[in-house]
Design an enzyme around this catalytic site. Structure first.
Site, PDB file in Angstrom:
ATOM      1  N   ASP A  30     -27.345  28.269 -21.011  1.00 45.88           N
ATOM      2  CA  ASP A  30     -28.552  28.194 -21.159  1.00 45.88           C
ATOM      3  C   ASP A  30     -28.735  26.244 -20.443  1.00 45.88           C
ATOM      4  OD1 ASP A  30     -30.408  26.343 -22.801  1.00 45.88           O
ATOM      5  OD2 ASP A  30     -28.562  24.819 -23.823  1.00 45.88           O
ATOM      6  N   ASP A  79     -26.080  22.660 -26.227  1.00 45.39           N
ATOM      7  CA  ASP A  79     -26.044  23.224 -25.263  1.00 45.39           C
ATOM      8  C   ASP A  79     -25.332  24.746 -25.442  1.00 45.39           C
ATOM      9  OD1 ASP A  79     -28.234  20.978 -23.090  1.00 45.39           O
ATOM     10  OD2 ASP A  79     -26.377  20.479 -24.469  1.00 45.39           O
ATOM     11  N   GLU A 108     -31.085  31.796 -20.257  1.00 49.13           N
ATOM     12  CA  GLU A 108     -32.918  31.756 -21.395  1.00 49.13           C
ATOM     13  C   GLU A 108     -33.965  31.613 -20.196  1.00 49.13           C
ATOM     14  OE1 GLU A 108     -34.610  28.120 -24.084  1.00 49.13           O
ATOM     15  OE2 GLU A 108     -32.383  28.642 -24.561  1.00 49.13           O
TER      16      GLU A 108
END
Length: 167
Positions: A7, A141, A68
């Site tokens: 992330d 996260d 991501e």
């Protein structure tokens, strides 16, 4: 299959390593967050992030790295820093010979929760349940990074079937 989920973020970059077990289950191997000092100069922060990502990939040797994909960001400054962090993660994975995949947050939410507009709390609870964790991963996260890895692993059988059908 062993997957590293990332992330991306410049201040906090979440990571989660998930492995498929022999019985088809999923287990979290490691998870955490790489932090950089917001007061430091951008090149230094990027170097710290790159070095940490390099060490993570070198130590764990994942088969796949999932990052991501930044799909939409209201704040241009945030989008730029997330994009820089994302680029570092993609480059480190490719340099290590990992297969690289990207999913948007909505794709991950749909895969895990069944609803592309799920809340962060819903994703965190589902990650906790799917991986059999004792507590919700913190900070968020970390849960997001684990969710990316789970998303890839749960979709892998379908991708293999589709690839086979298209040949």
């Amino acid at each position: 299959m062993f997957v590293l989920g990332v992330d991306p973020g410049l201040s906090r970059c979440g990571y989660g390593l998930v492995r498929r077990t022999g019985d088809g289950g999923l287990v979290a191997v490691a998870a955490g967050v790489i932090e950089t000092d917001p007061a430091a100069e951008l090149p230094h922060r990027l170097r710290v992030l790159r070095d940490e990502l390099h060490a993570l990939v070198a130590e764990h040797r994942p088969d796949v790295t999932v990052v991501e994909r930044v799909f939409f960001q209201v704040n241009a400054r945030t989008a730029m820093s997330v994009g820089q962090a994302s680029g570092l993660a993609l480059a480190e994975a490719a340099s290590a010979g990992c297969t690289v995949a990207q999913y948007t947050a909505n794709e991950v939410k749909l895969a895990l929760v069944g609803y592309g507009s799920a809340t962060k709390e819903q994703v965190q609870r589902m990650v906790t349940a799917v991986l059999g964790l004792a507590a919700v991963p913190r900070p968020p996260d970390v849960a997001d990074a684990l969710a990316l890895a789970v998303c890839h692993l749960t979709g892998a059988p379908l991708r293999r079937a589709l690839d086979g059908a298209l040949r």
